[in-house]
Design a protein around this motif. Structure first.
Motif, PDB file in Angstrom:
ATOM      1  N   VAL A  33      -0.731  17.605 -15.320  1.00 23.96           N
ATOM      2  CA  VAL A  33       0.691  17.509 -14.994  1.00 23.96           C
ATOM      3  C   VAL A  33       0.802  17.307 -13.490  1.00 23.96           C
ATOM      4  CG1 VAL A  33       2.924  18.676 -14.972  1.00 23.96           C
ATOM      5  CG2 VAL A  33       1.376  18.964 -16.927  1.00 23.96           C
ATOM      6  N   THR A  34       1.538  16.277 -13.076  1.00 31.26           N
ATOM      7  CA  THR A  34       1.716  15.989 -11.652  1.00 31.26           C
ATOM      8  C   THR A  34       3.201  15.849 -11.352  1.00 31.26           C
ATOM      9  OG1 THR A  34       1.358  13.639 -12.154  1.00 31.26           O
ATOM     10  CG2 THR A  34      -0.529  14.886 -11.346  1.00 31.26           C
ATOM     11  N   GLY A  35       3.540  15.934 -10.077  1.00 34.43           N
ATOM     12  CA  GLY A  35       4.940  15.831  -9.695  1.00 34.43           C
ATOM     13  C   GLY A  35       5.115  15.378  -8.267  1.00 34.43           C
ATOM     14  N   ARG A  36       6.349  15.112  -7.904  1.00 34.05           N
ATOM     15  CA  ARG A  36       6.694  14.762  -6.531  1.00 34.05           C
ATOM     16  C   ARG A  36       8.152  15.114  -6.276  1.00 34.05           C
ATOM     17  NH1 ARG A  36       8.054   8.417  -5.585  1.00 34.05           N
ATOM     18  NH2 ARG A  36       8.424   9.320  -3.530  1.00 34.05           N
ATOM     19  N   THR A  86       1.641  14.973  -5.750  1.00 35.65           N
ATOM     20  CA  THR A  86       0.333  15.365  -6.281  1.00 35.65           C
ATOM     21  C   THR A  86      -0.276  14.215  -7.072  1.00 35.65           C
ATOM     22  OG1 THR A  86       1.281  16.268  -8.327  1.00 35.65           O
ATOM     23  CG2 THR A  86       1.076  17.772  -6.454  1.00 35.65           C
ATOM     24  N   SER A  87      -1.584  14.320  -7.313  1.00 31.62           N
ATOM     25  CA  SER A  87      -2.286  13.293  -8.087  1.00 31.62           C
ATOM     26  C   SER A  87      -3.436  13.922  -8.849  1.00 31.62           C
ATOM     27  CB  SER A  87      -2.826  12.188  -7.163  1.00 31.62           C
ATOM     28  OG  SER A  87      -3.882  12.692  -6.356  1.00 31.62           O
ATOM     29  N   PHE A  88      -3.961  13.135  -9.797  1.00 30.41           N
ATOM     30  CA  PHE A  88      -5.165  13.547 -10.513  1.00 30.41           C
ATOM     31  C   PHE A  88      -5.977  12.300 -10.840  1.00 30.41           C
ATOM     32  CE2 PHE A  88      -3.264  11.794 -14.193  1.00 30.41           C
ATOM     33  CZ  PHE A  88      -4.244  11.672 -15.169  1.00 30.41           C
ATOM     34  N   MET A  89      -7.281  12.505 -11.065  1.00 26.67           N
ATOM     35  CA  MET A  89      -8.164  11.411 -11.457  1.00 26.67           C
ATOM     36  C   MET A  89      -9.231  11.967 -12.402  1.00 26.67           C
ATOM     37  SD  MET A  89      -9.088   8.234 -11.324  1.00 26.67           S
ATOM     38  CE  MET A  89      -8.289   7.536  -9.895  1.00 26.67           C
ATOM     39  N   VAL A 141       0.865  -1.178   0.000  1.00 29.32           N
ATOM     40  CA  VAL A 141       0.000   0.000   0.000  1.00 29.32           C
ATOM     41  C   VAL A 141       0.901   1.226   0.000  1.00 29.32           C
ATOM     42  CG1 VAL A 141      -1.738   1.325   1.224  1.00 29.32           C
ATOM     43  CG2 VAL A 141      -1.890  -1.163   1.167  1.00 29.32           C
ATOM     44  N   ILE A 142       0.843   1.982  -1.083  1.00 26.13           N
ATOM     45  CA  ILE A 142       1.634   3.207  -1.233  1.00 26.13           C
ATOM     46  C   ILE A 142       0.768   4.361  -0.746  1.00 26.13           C
ATOM     47  CG2 ILE A 142       2.869   4.676  -2.856  1.00 26.13           C
ATOM     48  CD1 ILE A 142       3.049   2.187  -4.692  1.00 26.13           C
ATOM     49  N   LYS A 143       1.181   5.008   0.330  1.00 26.60           N
ATOM     50  CA  LYS A 143       0.348   6.021   0.986  1.00 26.60           C
ATOM     51  C   LYS A 143       0.507   7.380   0.300  1.00 26.60           C
ATOM     52  CE  LYS A 143      -0.330   2.937   4.336  1.00 26.60           C
ATOM     53  NZ  LYS A 143       0.212   3.204   5.683  1.00 26.60           N
ATOM     54  N   GLY A 144      -0.627   8.030   0.073  1.00 28.22           N
ATOM     55  CA  GLY A 144      -0.614   9.371  -0.482  1.00 28.22           C
ATOM     56  C   GLY A 144      -0.622   9.379  -1.996  1.00 28.22           C
ATOM     57  N   PRO A 145      -0.717  10.575  -2.609  1.00 20.34           N
ATOM     58  CA  PRO A 145      -0.760  10.681  -4.077  1.00 20.34           C
ATOM     59  C   PRO A 145       0.518  10.142  -4.703  1.00 20.34           C
ATOM     60  CG  PRO A 145      -1.325  12.775  -3.012  1.00 20.34           C
ATOM     61  CD  PRO A 145      -0.785  11.890  -1.955  1.00 20.34           C
ATOM     62  N   ASP A 146       0.377   9.419  -5.809  1.00 22.94           N
ATOM     63  CA  ASP A 146       1.561   8.886  -6.491  1.00 22.94           C
ATOM     64  C   ASP A 146       1.291   8.775  -7.984  1.00 22.94           C
ATOM     65  OD1 ASP A 146       4.123   8.036  -6.723  1.00 22.94           O
ATOM     66  OD2 ASP A 146       3.811   6.043  -5.918  1.00 22.94           O
ATOM     67  N   SER A 147       0.855   9.868  -8.575  1.00 20.99           N
ATOM     68  CA  SER A 147       0.532   9.859 -10.001  1.00 20.99           C
ATOM     69  C   SER A 147       1.765   9.921 -10.890  1.00 20.99           C
ATOM     70  CB  SER A 147      -0.402  11.033 -10.340  1.00 20.99           C
ATOM     71  OG  SER A 147      -1.724  10.762  -9.936  1.00 20.99           O
ATOM     72  N   VAL A 148       2.926  10.301 -10.353  1.00 18.62           N
ATOM     73  CA  VAL A 148       4.085  10.555 -11.206  1.00 18.62           C
ATOM     74  C   VAL A 148       4.462   9.334 -12.032  1.00 18.62           C
ATOM     75  CG1 VAL A 148       6.551  11.046 -11.202  1.00 18.62           C
ATOM     76  CG2 VAL A 148       5.010  12.429  -9.836  1.00 18.62           C
ATOM     77  N   VAL A 149       4.558   8.178 -11.417  1.00 21.21           N
ATOM     78  CA  VAL A 149       4.928   6.987 -12.181  1.00 21.21           C
ATOM     79  C   VAL A 149       3.736   6.083 -12.466  1.00 21.21           C
ATOM     80  CG1 VAL A 149       7.336   6.952 -11.470  1.00 21.21           C
ATOM     81  CG2 VAL A 149       5.626   5.820 -10.049  1.00 21.21           C
ATOM     82  N   TYR A 150       2.594   6.319 -11.803  1.00 20.83           N
ATOM     83  CA  TYR A 150       1.451   5.421 -11.982  1.00 20.83           C
ATOM     84  C   TYR A 150       0.285   6.038 -12.753  1.00 20.83           C
ATOM     85  CZ  TYR A 150       3.535   2.041  -8.820  1.00 20.83           C
ATOM     86  OH  TYR A 150       4.369   1.109  -8.252  1.00 20.83           O
ATOM     87  N   GLY A 151       0.275   7.358 -12.953  1.00 16.45           N
ATOM     88  CA  GLY A 151      -0.831   7.961 -13.687  1.00 16.45           C
ATOM     89  C   GLY A 151      -1.990   8.274 -12.771  1.00 16.45           C
ATOM     90  N   GLN A 152      -3.225   8.176 -13.298  1.00 15.07           N
ATOM     91  CA  GLN A 152      -4.387   8.555 -12.517  1.00 15.07           C
ATOM     92  C   GLN A 152      -4.454   7.715 -11.243  1.00 15.07           C
ATOM     93  OE1 GLN A 152      -8.208   6.868 -14.375  1.00 15.07           O
ATOM     94  NE2 GLN A 152      -6.924   7.211 -16.166  1.00 15.07           N
ATOM     95  N   ALA A 153      -4.675   8.405 -10.109  1.00  7.77           N
ATOM     96  CA  ALA A 153      -4.612   7.716  -8.828  1.00  7.77           C
ATOM     97  C   ALA A 153      -5.418   8.476  -7.789  1.00  7.77           C
ATOM     98  CB  ALA A 153      -3.159   7.584  -8.360  1.00  7.77           C
ATOM     99  N   SER A 154      -5.887   7.737  -6.802  1.00  6.24           N
ATOM    100  CA  SER A 154      -6.573   8.328  -5.657  1.00  6.24           C
ATOM    101  C   SER A 154      -5.587   9.124  -4.822  1.00  6.24           C
ATOM    102  CB  SER A 154      -7.195   7.210  -4.813  1.00  6.24           C
ATOM    103  OG  SER A 154      -7.497   7.662  -3.509  1.00  6.24           O
TER     104      SER A 154
END
Length: 807
Positions: A567-570, A589-592, A245-258
């Motif tokens: 556009v997202t980043g970490r 950051t993340s987006f969905m 379980v990866i906690k928090g936003p992680d869109s950078v390498v995975y794309g759309q995410a909660s």
């Protein structure tokens, strides 16, 4: 702006060409004998081996206890890996062996000694949770220390102590000892995670899970599991090797995410050691299940190996007139083409003739007092003979990897998946004024979903002066086609007495409310940079996504299209202090994307998430374990809420803030004792109105959770092979509705397990073991969660006993 459907063809062509080039350019020379520039200062041996792995790109496993306190003279200059290890291990009493072209095992010169191995690098793409293996399983990782490298969060093998992010894991052994039958059950002892919020209702798996107050997305083997409403993929826990379980936003390498995080699943795949297992299980409510897990080499060299996982399950539940039934087969083949090139082919077929049911119960009689009594946990408010969820899913894919040079590698992961779901359900609507009858509605749905997921990654490991770099660049692509039909009849089913139900049947004659065909495409481009200088590690990345969707409404003969981009980043950093303490901080950051439209027909803006997290990771030198403390501030905007002006329409105007703390500890003492403990605190608040409410918390999210679990196995004496364990789980008070008008009481539950390796004392029974589990020992009747329309009972006491034979 480049249209996604054009970019899709470019991505597919690039992926195929890269795979072909990689196979043709496979190096004939064994990587361990290639010249590598090393810069390893004199000092502790464990740090020196870590640096050797980082600088050579090899996977090195070493015994945590055996290297503790040992020092080395260091190494500088160009040499082969073989020469470097000979220099580093000189006088240590340790030797090494090459397990394959890129995996090295370091062990005491006394090869017969039983050791606990702590990894520097973990081979392959699968996250490996190490620790205690009470049975000597062939699929146990070679590295059994709790310091490990995980793929989750960065897509690059990164040590937990070097990753500035909170990640929690469950391995195969923990799932076996706790007899976890599903992903939500496997997450029971994880901080910041609330699982099984719907009790026995597991129709939509991710709907049963909250991470930091939000429903997570699921990924399998690094690729997103796309879903419809009812055509939602589920992968049985028996077919999984581990989950993170990866906690928090992680869109950078995975794309759309909660914004809350991701649940990443890792399939069982072929191993270097042959394994054979047959398991029979029985238990409460007439449970019967049989599982098989076999794998071996297909040629003398072991370059080709296979694995097949199979399962049949049939069980009742605590709810009357309900059954769960499943068939599963999951074969895989691994082919090491040469020392630099490998590919693993994976497939699975899972049929759920009885895939779940809806059984939300009224407030009065569960959470609130009803003058006529309390509704029994076995009460079913649907319609036997009509209600059913049938789900079939099939997937096929591969994981390809090629090492072009000692510092440059390419990976490509691909999966095609097909799902179809037929759902019939009579659902309770409202409690009648007499407080004994419920009105009921009729609902039917038919869905077919086809998805494609492709991820291309290029990884470079290099140095600039004293700084070590790992650069990851990738292009991923996702495609989904969903055909959906829905029928709904308000109050079309007969009323039902909640205390003495008498079922009258249901005709299934209800009007159509939806008939749509939706196609969506997404392309993502990402770059991530890891930099390590002495004890400091910094990770940063940026990603751009293009998302297109087209929906044809067959009832209205209309077509809608929408395009979105994000556009997202970490950025994060962690510093390793003496005595194993590592403070860290990150921002991500993340987006969905959202598929609904406003009253004007404009697409809803994608949800956005931002998180600031700080924490401390502690890994003691002489104890096999680690401790993590995390503090976070998480925000989500553009949450869908009812349009206050136009009835039956939505706008993206809501916002939620979630702040909290998490503590997690994992320890293993020898090969006998394993301990897991956790605590989570979530303070959630609606900061912009959602469905007319503001200032309160979302329903169903307990403010506090806590758990502890331990298992002990006797390794010698008259009780050799006997083991026992137990755990406690606390779920705190939560709110029942958006108005925060009612509180759902907290509950403390106890679990236990007993297991015995019969072959430990009786050689003729070698490989045979038995296990017995009880969850919710005290048979507590409690409410798992409530929402605006009703409540779900939690799971009552459940017995399970199993016999396993391994050879």
């Amino acid at each position: 702006m480049i249209r996604t459907r054009v970019a899709r063809r470019l991505v597919l062509m690039a992926g195929v060409m890269s795979s072909v080039m990689g196979m043709r350019a496979a190096a004939a020379q064994t990587i361990a004998e290639q010249g590598v520039r090393f810069d390893i200062p004199a000092g502790d041996l464990d740090h020196a081996l870590t640096r050797a792995a980082d600088q050579s790109g090899m996977h090195i496993f070493f015994p945590s206890a055996a290297v503790a306190g040992k020092r080395t003279a260091g190494l500088s200059g160009v040499s082969t890996v073989s020469q470097a290890l000979a220099r580093l291990l000189a006088g240590s009493g340790l030797s090494w062996r090459l397990r394959d072209g890129r995996t090295i095992i370091v062990a005491p010169d006394d090869k017969g000694a039983a050791i606990m191995l702590g990894p520097v690098r973990v081979q392959g793409k699968a996250p490996v949770q190490a620790g205690l293996y009470p049975y000597d399983r062939a699929d146990a990782p070679a590295a059994q220390g709790l310091e490990r490298r995980v793929i989750g969060g960065t897509k690059v093998p990164t040590a937990l102590g070097e990753n500035p992010q909170s990640i929690s894991s469950v391995d195969r052994t923990q799932m076996d000892l706790q007899a976890a039958q599903s992903v939500p059950e496997a997450l029971r002892y994880m901080p910041g995670v609330t699982a099984e919020v719907g009790g026995d209702d597991n129709r939509i798996e991710t709907g049963q899970i909250f991470v930091r107050g939000f429903n997570p997305n699921e990924y399998l083997d690094g690729l997103r599991l796309q879903a419809g409403t009812w055509a939602t993929p589920q992968f049985d826990a028996y077919a999984l090797q581990s989950l993170d379980v990866i906690k928090g936003p992680d869109s950078v390498v995975y794309g759309q995410a909660s914004p809350g995080g991701l649940v990443t699943l890792t399939s069982k795949t072929p191993t270097d050691t042959p394994l054979h297992e047959v398991r029979l299980t029985g238990g409460s409510w007439g449970r019967f299940q049989a599982g098989v897990d076999v794998g071996d080499r297909l040629n003398a060299s072991g370059s080709v190996a296979y694995r097949v996982v199979g399962l049949f399950r049939n069980t009742g539940t605590q709810v009357d007139h309900t059954t769960l039934r499943r068939f599963l087969i999951a074969p895989s083949i691994r082919w090491r083409i040469d020392p630099a090139t490998s590919v693993t082919f994976l497939a699975s077929y899972q049929a759920d003739p009885e895939g779940g049911f809806y059984n939300q119960l009224p407030y009065k009689g569960t959470l609130l007092r009803n003058p006529y009594g309390r509704i029994a946990t076995s009460t079913y408010l649907g319609e036997p003979g009509f209600d059913r969820l049938r789900r079939n899913q099939f997937s096929v894919g591969y994981a390809f990897e090629h090492q072009f040079l000692s510092w440059l590698k390419f990976r490509q992961n691909f999966r095609y998946q097909f799902l179809d779901a037929n759902y019939n359900g009579v659902t309770s609507d409202a409690l009648a004024p007499n407080l004994q009858d419920v009105t009921r509605d009729g609902y039917m749905a038919r869905e077919t979903l086809n998805t494609i997921a492709l991820d291309n990654q290029l990884q470079a490991d290099y140095r600039t002066g004293p700084v070590r770099h790992v650069t990851l660049a990738g292009i991923d692509y996702q495609h989904a086609t969903l055909a959906q039909q829905d029928w709904y009849g308000y109050l079309k089913a007969a009323e039902l007495n909640i205390f003495h139900p008498v079922y009258s049947g249901f005709s299934g004659t209800v009007p159509a409310i939806a008939n749509a065909h939706t196609t969506n495409d997404q392309v993502g481009f990402y770059v991530q940079q890891e930099m390590k200088w002495e004890n400091l590690s910094v990770i940063g990345g940026v990603r751009g996504d293009l998302f297109d969707e087209q929906t044809r409404n067959r009832l209205k003969s209309t077509t809608t299209r929408q395009s979105q981009g994000a556009v997202t980043g970490r950025i994060g950093a962690i510093y390793r202090l003496p005595f194993g303490i590592s403070p860290y901080a990150n921002y991500s950051t993340s987006f969905m994307p959202q598929v609904a439209t406003t009253f004007t027909g404009a697409p809803l803006a994608p949800t956005r998430g931002q998180q600031v997290e700080v924490g401390i990771k502690y890994q003691p030198r002489k104890i096999d374990g680690f401790l993590t403390l995390a503090l976070y501030d998480l925000k989500e905007q553009n949450v869908v809420t009812a349009d206050p002006v136009h009835t039956n329409f939505a706008i993206a105007a809501g916002a939620v803030r979630s702040r909290g703390a998490e503590v997690e500890a994992h320890y293993a003492i020898g090969r006998s004792l394993r301990v897991v403990a956790s605590y989570g605190y979530v303070d959630q608040k609606i900061t912009r109105k959602i469905n007319g409410y503001r200032g309160g918390a979302l329903p169903g999210i307990p403010r506090q959770t806590a758990s502890a679990w331990a298992d002990y196995t006797v390794r010698q004496g008259g009780l050799e092979g006997f083991g026992f364990g137990g755990g406690l789980r606390y779920q705190g008070i939560s709110f029942a509705n958006y108005a925060n008008q009612y509180h759902v009481p907290g509950v403390l539950l106890f679990d236990m397990d007993l297991h015995y390796d019969l072959g430990a004392r009786i050689p003729s029974l070698h490989g045979l073991s038995a296990q017995f589990n009880i969850s919710n020992i005290g048979d507590r009747r409690y409410i798992a969660s409530c929402v605006n329309l009703g409540c779900y009972y939690g799971l009552r006491r459940n017995f399970m006993g199993s016999l396993q034979y391994r050879w």
